[in-house]
Write an enzyme that holds these catalytic residues in place. Sequence first.
Site, PDB file in Angstrom:
ATOM      1  N   ASN A 115      11.722  19.849 -23.454  1.00  0.00           N
ATOM      2  CA  ASN A 115      12.101  20.065 -24.850  1.00  0.00           C
ATOM      3  C   ASN A 115      13.546  19.625 -25.079  1.00  0.00           C
ATOM      4  OD1 ASN A 115      11.153  21.172 -27.397  1.00  0.00           O
ATOM      5  ND2 ASN A 115      12.676  22.774 -27.098  1.00  0.00           N
ATOM      6  N   ILE A 124      10.000  14.930 -33.610  1.00  0.00           N
ATOM      7  CA  ILE A 124       9.356  15.727 -32.561  1.00  0.00           C
ATOM      8  C   ILE A 124      10.092  17.069 -32.657  1.00  0.00           C
ATOM      9  CG2 ILE A 124       8.813  15.937 -30.122  1.00  0.00           C
ATOM     10  CD1 ILE A 124       7.777  13.273 -30.707  1.00  0.00           C
ATOM     11  N   PRO A 125       9.509  18.052 -33.309  1.00  0.00           N
ATOM     12  CA  PRO A 125      10.259  19.215 -33.798  1.00  0.00           C
ATOM     13  C   PRO A 125      10.640  20.258 -32.739  1.00  0.00           C
ATOM     14  CG  PRO A 125       7.955  19.457 -34.334  1.00  0.00           C
ATOM     15  CD  PRO A 125       8.101  18.101 -33.695  1.00  0.00           C
ATOM     16  N   CYS A 126      11.502  19.871 -31.830  1.00  0.00           N
ATOM     17  CA  CYS A 126      11.947  20.802 -30.796  1.00  0.00           C
ATOM     18  C   CYS A 126      12.744  21.965 -31.392  1.00  0.00           C
ATOM     19  CB  CYS A 126      12.743  20.080 -29.712  1.00  0.00           C
ATOM     20  SG  CYS A 126      14.151  19.160 -30.310  1.00  0.00           S
ATOM     21  N   HIS A 127      13.266  21.784 -32.610  1.00  0.00           N
ATOM     22  CA  HIS A 127      14.002  22.874 -33.262  1.00  0.00           C
ATOM     23  C   HIS A 127      13.082  24.043 -33.617  1.00  0.00           C
ATOM     24  CE1 HIS A 127      12.482  20.419 -36.614  1.00  0.00           C
ATOM     25  NE2 HIS A 127      12.514  21.524 -37.334  1.00  0.00           N
TER      26      HIS A 127
END
Length: 169
Positions: A115, A124-127
Amino acid sequence: MTMYKLDMDTPIGVLEIVGTDTEVVSILFPDRDAHVYLCHSDTPVALQQCAKQMEEYFNGQRWDFSFPYRHEGTAFQSQVWNALKGVPFAKTGTYQSLAEEIGNVKAVRAVGSANGRNKLSIVIPCHRIIGSNGTLTGYAGGLWRKEWLLRHEQNVAQSRAYPGSGEPN
């Protein structure tokens, strides 16, 4: 292969978009105030599309992305990043839930590491990944940005603009 860069302003700082003639490979916050890379006549369409779609995202008009991009990493990292794309807009998941999603419940730390190596911020919504106890945990762009992004998505989802809000547009 020639790499191109394009900076754009966002409410949470300069965003640097990097890509080739045909696709975006990196979207990161460089922690600088000034634009270094401006749009020129030779800036690839993919980078320009990315900047336009990012602007729409920050304006609350977009919740997914369609410009061409490529993530580069190991097979495991790609597996994690693909699972990340399944975390819905304005929702959160945990490292544990990602490990379960990829079928490797003992890989929680490895999932966290993958991540953290994501170079396609927001897309790529790592948040959207938080700790199992509900706390915000690491984000390469800084926890304050992660908090802002999560709050932004929740505000958009609560508005009539987001189709997932259950209300008509």
